[in-house]
Design a protein around this motif. Structure first.
Motif, PDB file in Angstrom:
ATOM      1  N   SER A   1      37.290   1.794 -21.541  1.00  0.00           N
ATOM      2  CA  SER A   1      37.431   1.440 -20.130  1.00  0.00           C
ATOM      3  C   SER A   1      37.507  -0.061 -19.913  1.00  0.00           C
ATOM      4  CB  SER A   1      36.253   2.009 -19.328  1.00  0.00           C
ATOM      5  OG  SER A   1      35.026   1.501 -19.822  1.00  0.00           O
TER       6      SER A   1
ATOM      7  N   SER B   1      34.219   7.524  -4.070  1.00  0.00           N
ATOM      8  CA  SER B   1      34.050   6.128  -4.453  1.00  0.00           C
ATOM      9  C   SER B   1      32.650   5.659  -4.090  1.00  0.00           C
ATOM     10  CB  SER B   1      35.098   5.255  -3.760  1.00  0.00           C
ATOM     11  OG  SER B   1      34.992   3.910  -4.183  1.00  0.00           O
TER      12      SER B   1
ATOM     13  N   CYS C   1      34.721  10.332  -9.864  1.00  0.00           N
ATOM     14  CA  CYS C   1      33.861   9.339  -9.211  1.00  0.00           C
ATOM     15  C   CYS C   1      34.249   7.948  -9.690  1.00  0.00           C
ATOM     16  CB  CYS C   1      32.390   9.639  -9.509  1.00  0.00           C
ATOM     17  SG  CYS C   1      31.833  11.226  -8.815  1.00  0.00           S
ATOM     18  N   THR C   2      34.537   7.060  -8.751  1.00  0.00           N
ATOM     19  CA  THR C   2      35.023   5.726  -9.069  1.00  0.00           C
ATOM     20  C   THR C   2      34.223   4.689  -8.300  1.00  0.00           C
ATOM     21  OG1 THR C   2      36.661   5.808  -7.277  1.00  0.00           O
ATOM     22  CG2 THR C   2      37.358   6.623  -9.444  1.00  0.00           C
ATOM     23  N   THR C   3      34.471   3.419  -8.610  1.00  0.00           N
ATOM     24  CA  THR C   3      33.874   2.320  -7.857  1.00  0.00           C
ATOM     25  C   THR C   3      34.939   1.253  -7.618  1.00  0.00           C
ATOM     26  OG1 THR C   3      32.079   0.681  -7.794  1.00  0.00           O
ATOM     27  CG2 THR C   3      33.028   1.158  -9.945  1.00  0.00           C
TER      28      THR C   3
ATOM     29  N   LEU D   1      43.629   6.153 -11.135  1.00  0.00           N
ATOM     30  CA  LEU D   1      43.996   7.444 -10.563  1.00  0.00           C
ATOM     31  C   LEU D   1      45.439   7.482 -10.086  1.00  0.00           C
ATOM     32  CD1 LEU D   1      40.794   8.528  -8.597  1.00  0.00           C
ATOM     33  CD2 LEU D   1      41.319   8.644 -11.042  1.00  0.00           C
TER      34      LEU D   1
ATOM     35  N   GLN E   1      38.468  12.573  -5.048  1.00  0.00           N
ATOM     36  CA  GLN E   1      37.914  11.278  -5.432  1.00  0.00           C
ATOM     37  C   GLN E   1      36.732  10.928  -4.547  1.00  0.00           C
ATOM     38  OE1 GLN E   1      40.561   7.943  -4.973  1.00  0.00           O
ATOM     39  NE2 GLN E   1      39.129   6.466  -5.869  1.00  0.00           N
TER      40      GLN E   1
ATOM     41  N   HIS F   1      39.996   1.699 -11.291  1.00  0.00           N
ATOM     42  CA  HIS F   1      40.352   3.044 -11.739  1.00  0.00           C
ATOM     43  C   HIS F   1      41.860   3.118 -11.951  1.00  0.00           C
ATOM     44  CE1 HIS F   1      42.047   4.204  -7.826  1.00  0.00           C
ATOM     45  NE2 HIS F   1      41.017   3.580  -7.275  1.00  0.00           N
TER      46      HIS F   1
ATOM     47  N   HIS G   1      34.809   7.744 -13.733  1.00  0.00           N
ATOM     48  CA  HIS G   1      36.006   7.091 -14.280  1.00  0.00           C
ATOM     49  C   HIS G   1      36.021   5.623 -13.856  1.00  0.00           C
ATOM     50  CE1 HIS G   1      40.068   6.045 -15.321  1.00  0.00           C
ATOM     51  NE2 HIS G   1      40.361   5.802 -14.049  1.00  0.00           N
ATOM     52  N   TYR G   2      36.181   4.757 -14.854  1.00  0.00           N
ATOM     53  CA  TYR G   2      36.168   3.312 -14.609  1.00  0.00           C
ATOM     54  C   TYR G   2      37.142   2.649 -15.561  1.00  0.00           C
ATOM     55  CZ  TYR G   2      34.340  -1.489 -14.328  1.00  0.00           C
ATOM     56  OH  TYR G   2      34.209  -2.851 -14.170  1.00  0.00           O
TER      57      TYR G   2
ATOM     58  N   ASP H   1      35.134  10.815 -19.045  1.00  0.00           N
ATOM     59  CA  ASP H   1      36.554  11.007 -18.745  1.00  0.00           C
ATOM     60  C   ASP H   1      37.449  11.060 -19.976  1.00  0.00           C
ATOM     61  OD1 ASP H   1      36.466   8.357 -19.491  1.00  0.00           O
ATOM     62  OD2 ASP H   1      37.473   7.576 -17.710  1.00  0.00           O
TER      63      ASP H   1
ATOM     64  N   LEU I   1      27.752   4.552 -12.959  1.00  0.00           N
ATOM     65  CA  LEU I   1      28.643   5.344 -12.119  1.00  0.00           C
ATOM     66  C   LEU I   1      28.282   6.828 -12.170  1.00  0.00           C
ATOM     67  CD1 LEU I   1      31.078   5.363 -10.259  1.00  0.00           C
ATOM     68  CD2 LEU I   1      32.564   5.409 -12.269  1.00  0.00           C
TER      69      LEU I   1
END
Length: 317
Positions: A21, A100, A78-80, A86, A98, A84, A9-10, A132, A109
């Motif tokens: 996104s 990261s 999974c995020t960076t 969330l 989560q 995100h 998820h981005y 996502d 990602l």
């Protein structure tokens, strides 16, 4: 059955590009991810119930439903960095975890998802990845995958057909991944090929089914049993994306399958045997506006032709 699903998820409102996104308005991404997570729990999780009289038949009490198909489900988003949404999801925080990751290119990602899956080997029966904005509404999804591999072995992977539905006007349902030839000069070094077992036939609940080697193996997702996930994670190309299939997004969802397994999809005459919905109608609209598509001819030699492989019918329990 224990199932681990990872979702990359981005969101970056300052980005630019066609993907949702990278748009300024976060609401469509919030709605899509919410629908994605909710559909998984509503379809697969232990939230189904019905009401029955108590012993004295004085009142109705909730009872669990669908206990034969529900799964023990864990979802990891999974995020960076802070890219995100969330904290804006209208979901309780205990329905997902989560992870990261620090990445130079957020399109990769999905590699964080692959690493998460590998770290959990030995704890689940199925391991999955989905973008996502996908919605799953088939309670027998994993039972179908298990049936497929029981008859055809773990070297074959069955991908769902991805579809969209019209949001307005006449009802419409369109399968949005074109049946293009993925063997071309662009993917000449990729071992995904169609020289054997191109068509599979089976019987399921008394109905004939056909599965084709996927000319377009991309579905925005994949689902592997424990043996398949373990085998893939031991390959030298696991998490090595020095080459790409289309782009980083498609590579994370699909390239590993192409390099490791024989990838199939249900034929379009029985496309809904295994399917997953893509949120919205962006791809459907694109095809309506520009239906032209350049197919790539495939050179097929006489010796490449193989007879159909037939799977045994599923037996009722």
């Amino acid at each position: 059955m224990r199932v681990l699903l990872t979702i990359p998820h981005y969101f970056n409102p300052q980005g630019s590009g066609p993907h949702g996104s990278l748009q300024r308005n976060p609401q469509p991404r919030i709605e899509a991810l919410t629908a994605c997570v909710r559909s998984l729990y509503e379809t697969l999780g232990p939230v189904g119930r019905y009401y029955a009289h108590d012993r004295d038949r004085l009142r109705l009490e909730p009872q669990p439903a669908n206990t034969r198909t529900q799964v023990d489900l864990d979802i990891v988003l999974c995020t960076t960095g802070d890219f995100h949404l969330l904290e804006k999801l209208p979901l309780p925080s205990n329905v997902f975890m989560q992870e990261s990751f620090s990445l130079e290119d957020p399109k990769n990602l999905g590699l964080g998802c692959h690493l998460t899956l590998k770290r959990q080997l030995g704890f689940y029966d199925y391991y999955g990845y989905l973008e996502d904005d996908l919605i799953l509404r088939d309670a027998y999804f994993f039972q179908k995958l298990n049936w497929f591999n029981q008859h055809l072995g773990d070297q074959a992977v069955l991908q769902p057909n991805r579809f969209e539905v019209a949001q307005q006007g006449e009802p419409a349902k369109v399968y949005v991944d074109p049946d293009f030839e993925s063997i071309s000069k662009n993917f000449a070094d990729c071992p995904h090929n169609f020289s054997d077992n191109q068509v599979l036939s089976a019987q399921f609940m008394g109905q004939p089914l056909t599965f084709h080697r996927a000319r377009d193996p991309h579905s925005g997702c994949f689902f592997l049993n424990a043996q398949q996930m373990d085998f893939w994670s031991q390959q030298p190309h696991f998490m090595n994306y020095s080459r790409q299939f289309i782009s980083g997004l498609e590579s994370c969802a699909t390239l590993g399958l192409m390099e490791t397994f024989r990838v199939y999809k249900p034929a379009f005459e029985n496309a809904n045997f295994l399917e997953i919905q893509h949120c919205g109608e962006a791809l459907l609209r694109d095809w309506d506006k520009n239906p032209g598509f350049g197919y790539i001819d495939r050179k097929q030699s006489q010796e490449a032709a193989q007879p159909e492989q037939t799977a045994s019918p599923a037996q009722p329990s």
